[in-house]
Design an enzyme around this catalytic site. Structure first.
Site, PDB file in Angstrom:
ATOM      1  N   LEU A 129       0.919  -0.662   0.510  1.00 24.86           N
ATOM      2  CA  LEU A 129       0.133   0.249   0.302  1.00 24.86           C
ATOM      3  C   LEU A 129       0.746   1.060   0.095  1.00 24.86           C
ATOM      4  O   LEU A 129       1.978   1.051   0.510  1.00 24.86           O
ATOM      5  CB  LEU A 129      -1.147   0.195   1.264  1.00 24.86           C
ATOM      6  CG  LEU A 129      -2.050   1.165   1.433  1.00 24.86           C
ATOM      7  CD1 LEU A 129      -3.148   0.689   0.059  1.00 24.86           C
ATOM      8  CD2 LEU A 129      -2.880   0.691   2.979  1.00 24.86           C
ATOM      9  N   ASP A 130       0.668   1.872  -0.665  1.00 25.05           N
ATOM     10  CA  ASP A 130       1.562   3.104  -0.958  1.00 25.05           C
ATOM     11  C   ASP A 130       1.481   4.544   0.393  1.00 25.05           C
ATOM     12  O   ASP A 130       1.038   4.877   0.504  1.00 25.05           O
ATOM     13  CB  ASP A 130       0.736   4.097  -2.665  1.00 25.05           C
ATOM     14  CG  ASP A 130       1.307   3.277  -3.410  1.00 25.05           C
ATOM     15  OD1 ASP A 130       2.618   2.450  -3.672  1.00 25.05           O
ATOM     16  OD2 ASP A 130       1.176   4.424  -4.152  1.00 25.05           O
ATOM     17  N   PRO A 131       2.677   4.595   0.956  1.00 23.78           N
ATOM     18  CA  PRO A 131       3.094   5.431   1.727  1.00 23.78           C
ATOM     19  C   PRO A 131       1.688   6.859   1.849  1.00 23.78           C
ATOM     20  O   PRO A 131       1.493   6.585   2.682  1.00 23.78           O
ATOM     21  CB  PRO A 131       4.310   6.277   2.022  1.00 23.78           C
ATOM     22  CG  PRO A 131       5.041   5.039   0.520  1.00 23.78           C
ATOM     23  CD  PRO A 131       4.140   5.129  -0.586  1.00 23.78           C
ATOM     24  N   ALA A 141      -1.287   6.892   1.233  1.00 27.04           N
ATOM     25  CA  ALA A 141      -2.419   5.149   1.430  1.00 27.04           C
ATOM     26  C   ALA A 141      -2.617   4.951   2.276  1.00 27.04           C
ATOM     27  O   ALA A 141      -1.724   5.621   3.092  1.00 27.04           O
ATOM     28  CB  ALA A 141      -2.168   4.588   0.846  1.00 27.04           C
TER      29      ALA A 141
END
Length: 241
Positions: free
Chosen positions: A51-53, A55
């Site tokens: 999960l992207d930083p 997000a």
């Protein structure tokens, strides 16, 4: 259900965590892994899909013997909520890079916005963003991007959008709920959505709310999990004395 999933079991378990903003998925793994080690508990730890930083939301970790089941979680469909800012673009398709190419959005109607979202439903080919970890000729795409290079021929992959619901419109911000197959770049959908409306756009907010049947409502904070690890270690030590 939550207690059963997020217990600290000796043979391994799935941990459902509400990832904070700014943390990488590996940051969470490292924090949990360090806590196990610090408290004398030997555990393998891995995440079941990054999960992207920028997000927040549901991040699933597997520990112990459950790490063998990571691949079965990675393939599950995902659900997200978030926001897109129309009338401007960024190279990364999110807030990580600077805005450019500003455009007026006041002429857009609600019906146009909803219709644009409907056009994304179904199976499609999607190119990964330049600012992504996808490999190209021995380098990650983001490495090429940071050198100022664009790779137009970057390889597309098959994805499917099951739902793209517009949940709020306060131009230039449009809020949404999205259900997609694994590996779908929501940032790319945000960028392409803006392009389809003729004004550009980028992802300003993203929260993962489901992985398959696992829900954010079942998740706990990193602090909650760390506290459980300490209590488990204390109970284990008490049984030895």
């Amino acid at each position: 259900m939550m207690d059963r999933l997020n217990c600290v079991c000796p043979d391994g378990e799935f941990l459902l965590i509400d990832k904070p903003l700014g943390w990488t998925s590996f940051d969470v793994v490292a924090r949990i892994r360090t806590s196990y080690k610090k408290n004398g508990l030997k555990r393998k730890v891995g995440h079941c899909g990054t999960l992207d930083p920028l997000a927040t939301g549901l991040l699933m970790l597997a520990t112990g013997k459950k790490t063998k089941e990571i691949s079965s979680i990675e393939i599950l469909d995902k659900e997200y909520t978030g926001a897109i800012k129309l009338g401007v673009k960024t190279p990364s398709y999110d807030g990580e890079t600077e805005e450019f190419d500003f455009c007026e959005t006041s002429h857009l109607t609600s019906s146009e916005i909803h219709e644009a979202a409907r056009q994304f439903l179904g199976k499609q080919q999607q190119k990964p963003p330049m600012f992504s970890a996808t490999w190209h000729k021995g380098k990650r795409l983001y490495e090429h991007a940071r050198q100022g290079k664009d790779i137009p021929e970057r390889k597309s992959k098959d994805v499917e959008v099951f739902a793209f619901d517009i949940t709020g419109i306060e131009l230039p911000i449009v809020r949404f709920r999205l259900q997609v197959t694994k590996g779908t770049y929501v940032r790319s959908i945000a960028n392409d959505f803006g392009e389809r409306l003729g004004v550009g756009g980028y992802l300003t907010e993203l929260r993962r709310t489901k992985i398959g049947d696992f829900s954010i409502s079942q998740a706990e904070t990193v602090s909650d999990i760390l506290e459980k690890i300490v209590k488990t270690a204390e109970a284990h030590q008490a049984n030895l004395t």
